[in-house]
Design a protein around this motif. Sequence first.
Motif, short mmCIF file in Angstrom:
data_model
loop_
_atom_site.label_atom_id
_atom_site.label_comp_id
_atom_site.label_asym_id
_atom_site.label_seq_id
_atom_site.Cartn_x
_atom_site.Cartn_y
_atom_site.Cartn_z
N ILE A 153 -48.19 51.83 -31.82
CA ILE A 153 -47.34 51.68 -30.63
C ILE A 153 -45.87 51.71 -31.03
CG2 ILE A 153 -46.62 50.07 -28.81
CD1 ILE A 153 -49.54 49.09 -28.72
N LEU A 154 -45.52 50.96 -32.07
CA LEU A 154 -44.12 50.86 -32.50
C LEU A 154 -43.61 52.18 -33.05
CD1 LEU A 154 -44.32 47.35 -34.23
CD2 LEU A 154 -43.34 47.87 -31.98
N GLU A 155 -44.44 52.89 -33.80
CA GLU A 155 -43.98 54.17 -34.34
C GLU A 155 -43.83 55.20 -33.23
OE1 GLU A 155 -44.52 55.90 -38.40
OE2 GLU A 155 -46.19 56.89 -37.39
N ASP A 156 -44.74 55.21 -32.28
CA ASP A 156 -44.61 56.14 -31.16
C ASP A 156 -43.32 55.90 -30.37
OD1 ASP A 156 -47.00 57.34 -31.80
OD2 ASP A 156 -48.18 56.30 -30.28
N ALA A 157 -42.87 54.65 -30.34
CA ALA A 157 -41.64 54.30 -29.62
C ALA A 157 -40.39 54.53 -30.45
CB ALA A 157 -41.70 52.85 -29.16
N GLY A 158 -40.55 54.81 -31.75
CA GLY A 158 -39.39 55.06 -32.60
C GLY A 158 -38.75 53.82 -33.18
N PHE A 159 -39.47 52.70 -33.23
CA PHE A 159 -38.92 51.49 -33.85
C PHE A 159 -38.60 51.77 -35.32
CE2 PHE A 159 -40.19 49.24 -30.17
CZ PHE A 159 -39.69 47.94 -30.24
N ASP A 160 -37.57 51.08 -35.81
CA ASP A 160 -37.22 51.20 -37.23
C ASP A 160 -38.20 50.45 -38.11
OD1 ASP A 160 -34.50 52.61 -37.35
OD2 ASP A 160 -34.17 51.09 -35.83
N VAL A 161 -38.57 49.23 -37.69
CA VAL A 161 -39.31 48.38 -38.61
C VAL A 161 -40.13 47.33 -37.85
CG1 VAL A 161 -37.32 46.80 -38.86
CG2 VAL A 161 -39.05 46.90 -40.67
N ALA A 162 -41.29 47.03 -38.40
CA ALA A 162 -42.08 45.87 -37.98
C ALA A 162 -41.76 44.74 -38.95
CB ALA A 162 -43.57 46.20 -38.00
N PHE A 163 -41.34 43.61 -38.41
CA PHE A 163 -40.84 42.49 -39.19
C PHE A 163 -41.82 41.32 -39.04
CE2 PHE A 163 -38.53 38.48 -39.28
CZ PHE A 163 -37.62 38.60 -40.31
N LYS B 35 -41.39 51.57 -20.64
CA LYS B 35 -40.39 51.42 -19.59
C LYS B 35 -38.95 51.43 -20.10
CE LYS B 35 -43.25 48.84 -16.25
NZ LYS B 35 -44.56 48.87 -16.90
N VAL B 36 -38.69 50.73 -21.20
CA VAL B 36 -37.31 50.57 -21.65
C VAL B 36 -36.88 51.71 -22.57
CG1 VAL B 36 -35.65 49.05 -22.81
CG2 VAL B 36 -37.47 48.07 -21.41
N ILE B 37 -37.75 52.11 -23.48
CA ILE B 37 -37.39 53.18 -24.42
C ILE B 37 -36.93 54.45 -23.71
CG2 ILE B 37 -38.33 54.78 -26.13
CD1 ILE B 37 -37.59 52.16 -27.40
N PRO B 38 -37.60 54.93 -22.65
CA PRO B 38 -37.10 56.13 -21.97
C PRO B 38 -35.68 55.96 -21.43
CG PRO B 38 -39.37 55.73 -21.34
CD PRO B 38 -38.92 54.52 -22.11
N GLU B 39 -35.36 54.77 -20.92
CA GLU B 39 -34.01 54.52 -20.40
C GLU B 39 -33.00 54.51 -21.54
OE1 GLU B 39 -30.95 53.98 -17.80
OE2 GLU B 39 -33.04 54.40 -17.26
N LEU B 40 -33.35 53.91 -22.67
CA LEU B 40 -32.45 53.90 -23.83
C LEU B 40 -32.25 55.31 -24.39
CD1 LEU B 40 -33.76 50.70 -25.68
CD2 LEU B 40 -31.67 50.91 -24.32
N ARG B 41 -33.32 56.10 -24.39
CA ARG B 41 -33.20 57.49 -24.87
C ARG B 41 -32.32 58.31 -23.94
NH1 ARG B 41 -39.52 58.47 -26.78
NH2 ARG B 41 -39.26 57.65 -28.90
N ARG C 171 -29.80 57.36 -22.47
CA ARG C 171 -28.40 57.01 -22.76
C ARG C 171 -27.99 57.40 -24.18
NH1 ARG C 171 -27.40 51.31 -19.63
NH2 ARG C 171 -28.94 51.62 -17.96
N GLY C 172 -28.92 57.93 -24.95
CA GLY C 172 -28.60 58.30 -26.32
C GLY C 172 -28.48 57.12 -27.26
N LEU C 173 -29.11 55.99 -26.91
CA LEU C 173 -28.97 54.77 -27.71
C LEU C 173 -30.04 54.63 -28.79
CD1 LEU C 173 -28.02 52.18 -24.92
CD2 LEU C 173 -26.52 53.18 -26.65
N VAL C 174 -31.17 55.30 -28.61
CA VAL C 174 -32.22 55.24 -29.63
C VAL C 174 -32.73 56.66 -29.89
CG1 VAL C 174 -32.96 52.90 -29.04
CG2 VAL C 174 -34.04 54.85 -27.90
#
Length: 447
Positions: free
Chosen positions: A38-48, A402-408, A410-413
Amino acid sequence: MQLAAFLNAGAQGTVGWRHPNAPTSFLSASHYATMARILEDAGFDVAFVPDSLTVPRSLGDSFEPAVKWGTGTPRMDPVPVVSVMAAVTTHLGIAATASTSYNQPYSIARTFATLDHLSGGRAGWNVVTSFQDAEAQNFGSRSLDAKKDRYGRAEEFLRVVTRLWDSWDDDAVLLDKDNGVFARPDLVDEVSHQGRYYSVRGPLGVPRPPQGYPVLFQAGASDAGRDLASRWADVVFCSHESMESAQDYYRDIKERARKWGRDPEQVKILPAATVVVGEDDSDARAKHEAFARLVTPEAGLSRMAYHVNVDLTRYDLDGPLPSLEEVGVEGHYKEIMEFSRRENLTIRQIGAWYGARTEGGMVGSPVHIADTMQKWLDNKAADGFMIQPTHVPGSFREFSDKVIPELRKRGLVRTEYSGTTLRDNLGLPRPARNEWIHRAAVKTEGQ
């Protein structure tokens, strides 16, 4: 914007396990493999993955509240957990916590060098000094060492670990089959460290990690912690009750990094953000209210006592929280005091709030969440966020959908990964061999 996912190796938080959509599979490998994807599909940098080396005894010197309410327990070893996550992903970074108080530099250097090699350069180490007397009691001591000694040990520990990672030159391994030469001994050095806390001969039995050094994480909130973080950490994790306190912290860490001779842009600061997203603001508030109803004041008090490392039962629970001189996690304590004084709450009321608090005010529609995150970035309160879920994997799925598409938009992620290592994706340079000398150096002249 950098994005990290805060993920317990066990049941999620004090009440996350009670959420109707929370699975009971948190002791299985498949649970963590699912979240990694899930995290990789969303483009997260890291699982902490955080850690603690005890079942907390913060209320009444008993482990019963922690076991009953699921406060800080169970905690599986984070290294095997992140290894599972690395095995099912290609780009996601994996950061595991390990204490400098109850480990040895050689074993930590070997573990994280191995993890970095096996993951193709995606490993991170969250450096902690531990903050519970109950942890010390599992390792032959009655109580924690004084903070000065814990941070002195951590400083020397980091010097030794990075020297061990540097004991092999990047070009030492030849694999010359024709001449039978595996590696060049002249490019491998002894460490020969003799210090106050450690004696380590070296060299390390693992070649230099792909990233040079696995990415170093730290959560320094006290003065000593901030100095350690600003000198050594690549990523600093923090927690704040308001954007203003986050701005103060951000400014302080960046300035300290500059005084240590580092480029402040190479120190990434990630405040915690508990995101509850709905179709609109009203839907999100309803979700959070439903989550908050799962919290009993006793469970919240158990969690709060665990973080501040103070037995709150010694005080009147229906009175205000007094100022505490010695606490465990100073960042959480400051957050608690800021909120409780502003709202004029009793200790019992603080517990109810603390069990379901949402850091960063991230409750609302996707647009509201993105607006808030962008505001923190624009006002120099953050370089990204450590996303704290109310429950897993549902919170991460909702954030991703929901949030990742909105951030994308805006060019934020990112829309896709551009690098191969965690350092690449965080925009951090690969340390040259013997970079430890610069990180261990004194402050710049006049500071």
